[in-house]
Write an enzyme that holds these catalytic residues in place. Sequence first.
Site, PDB file in Angstrom:
ATOM      1  CB  CYS A 129     -19.934  -7.562   1.980  1.00 16.52           C
ATOM      2  SG  CYS A 129     -19.572  -8.868   0.777  1.00 16.52           S
ATOM      3  CG  ASP A 156      -2.070   0.973   1.107  1.00 14.25           C
ATOM      4  OD1 ASP A 156      -2.458   1.289  -0.033  1.00 14.25           O
ATOM      5  OD2 ASP A 156      -2.561   1.451   2.138  1.00 14.25           O
ATOM      6  CB  CYS A 192     -16.677   5.134   5.599  1.00 11.83           C
ATOM      7  SG  CYS A 192     -18.419   4.664   5.459  1.00 11.83           S
ATOM      8  CB  CYS A 212     -22.432   4.357  -0.541  1.00 11.30           C
ATOM      9  SG  CYS A 212     -21.234   5.722  -0.651  1.00 11.30           S
ATOM     10  CB  CYS A 254     -21.237  -9.219  -6.750  1.00  7.83           C
ATOM     11  SG  CYS A 254     -19.755  -8.597  -5.917  1.00  7.83           S
ATOM     12  CB  CYS A 300     -15.051   7.527  -1.089  1.00 10.80           C
ATOM     13  SG  CYS A 300     -14.636   6.205   0.070  1.00 10.80           S
ATOM     14  CB  CYS A 340     -19.376  -0.117   0.920  1.00  4.11           C
ATOM     15  SG  CYS A 340     -17.584   0.115   0.917  1.00  4.11           S
ATOM     16  CB  CYS A 389     -21.412  -2.701  -1.170  1.00  4.56           C
ATOM     17  SG  CYS A 389     -21.350  -3.112  -2.933  1.00  4.56           S
TER      18      CYS A 389
END
Length: 369
Positions: free
Chosen positions: A258, A144, A251, A208, A198, A224, A254, A204
């Site tokens: 799931c 990352d 956050c 939001c 999905c 976002c 979302c 999700c």
Amino acid sequence: MVKTAPIQLLRHDLLVEARRLGFVACGIAAAAEDPVRAARLEQWLGEGYHGGMEWMESRADHRRSPQGLWPEARSVIALGMSYAPAVDPLALADQPDRARISVYAQGADYHDTVKKALKALARWLVAEAQLRGLGDAGVKVFVDTAPVMEKPLGEAAGLGWQGKHTNLVSREHGSWLFLGAIYTTLEFEPDQAGRNRCGSCSACQDACPTQAFPAPYRLDARRCISYLTIELKDAIPPEFRKALGNRIYGCDDCLAVCPWNKFASSARAMKQFLPRAELTAPRLGELLTLDDAGFRKLFSGSPIKRIGRNRFVRNCLYAAGNSGDPALVKPVQALLDDPDPVVAEAAVWALGELAGNCRSSKGETEAAG
């Protein structure tokens, strides 16, 4: 009797060693460019959905493929560590005097934990390749902080699939995986890519708070809450402030809704990622009083530390304005003259919201009387 090739044996043992080091998911993808993946990146950048994250665009050529970053790479070892929470990440939604911090940031900084394990696995791989007569293996580790497309590569390596919220979803670990990658000059047989599961689910998308998904599988980061509270350095646009609620860092909405999370177990999470007690449900009133020294002390060893005191307090002020809690008026007032203009403006906004709420409450009381 068919003799197994050394590279295949090494691949098998690599998966075993990865699990020993704490990775719950491990797969291999080719390092060559995937035209579809590259086209999706170009479209996303072209639409401006990356917002102020200029580094996404400036190093786009490196992000297009592993070989774009390191031409000698032949394979990508994609890895995941679980941080599945033991409690519902949405539990604080109805407690406005408390601050909501994203699950991933309630424990130790994942960069440190994941990178340490990646380096250990890379050293093991280099040594084993040499011992098994496979030559000098080149390796590079990433978590990352480099132009690496961890989520698409994780899908290509069979760890899961990119869901409609664009995050990786695993059948075994749900949405709760920290991803890392090892690029290597060794040429392993790639795994079968993850299959999208999905279906018709839109949980999700529906969850939001800021409608950050213009379409399934597409995220407009500019809307976002994770981007707004972590990456955005300036004031958060007024149209999004109410939607923040009491979210002050990231956050989980979302991710948390799931359905695949029902298979995720907090028992598989690394102990380093267990939440610190003081970050599970902190009081907004206490967070608003933090100066720079206090902020650094509280968030030592936490990923939250990287956004700095000013951006953090800015977020807390928006949450205070949304709280309707008159007890927060005093700490908000103390920030009206903050040296940082963004913090001071957020205090003005929060005070206005609190004052309006108090007037509204008073009017309702008088009407009821």
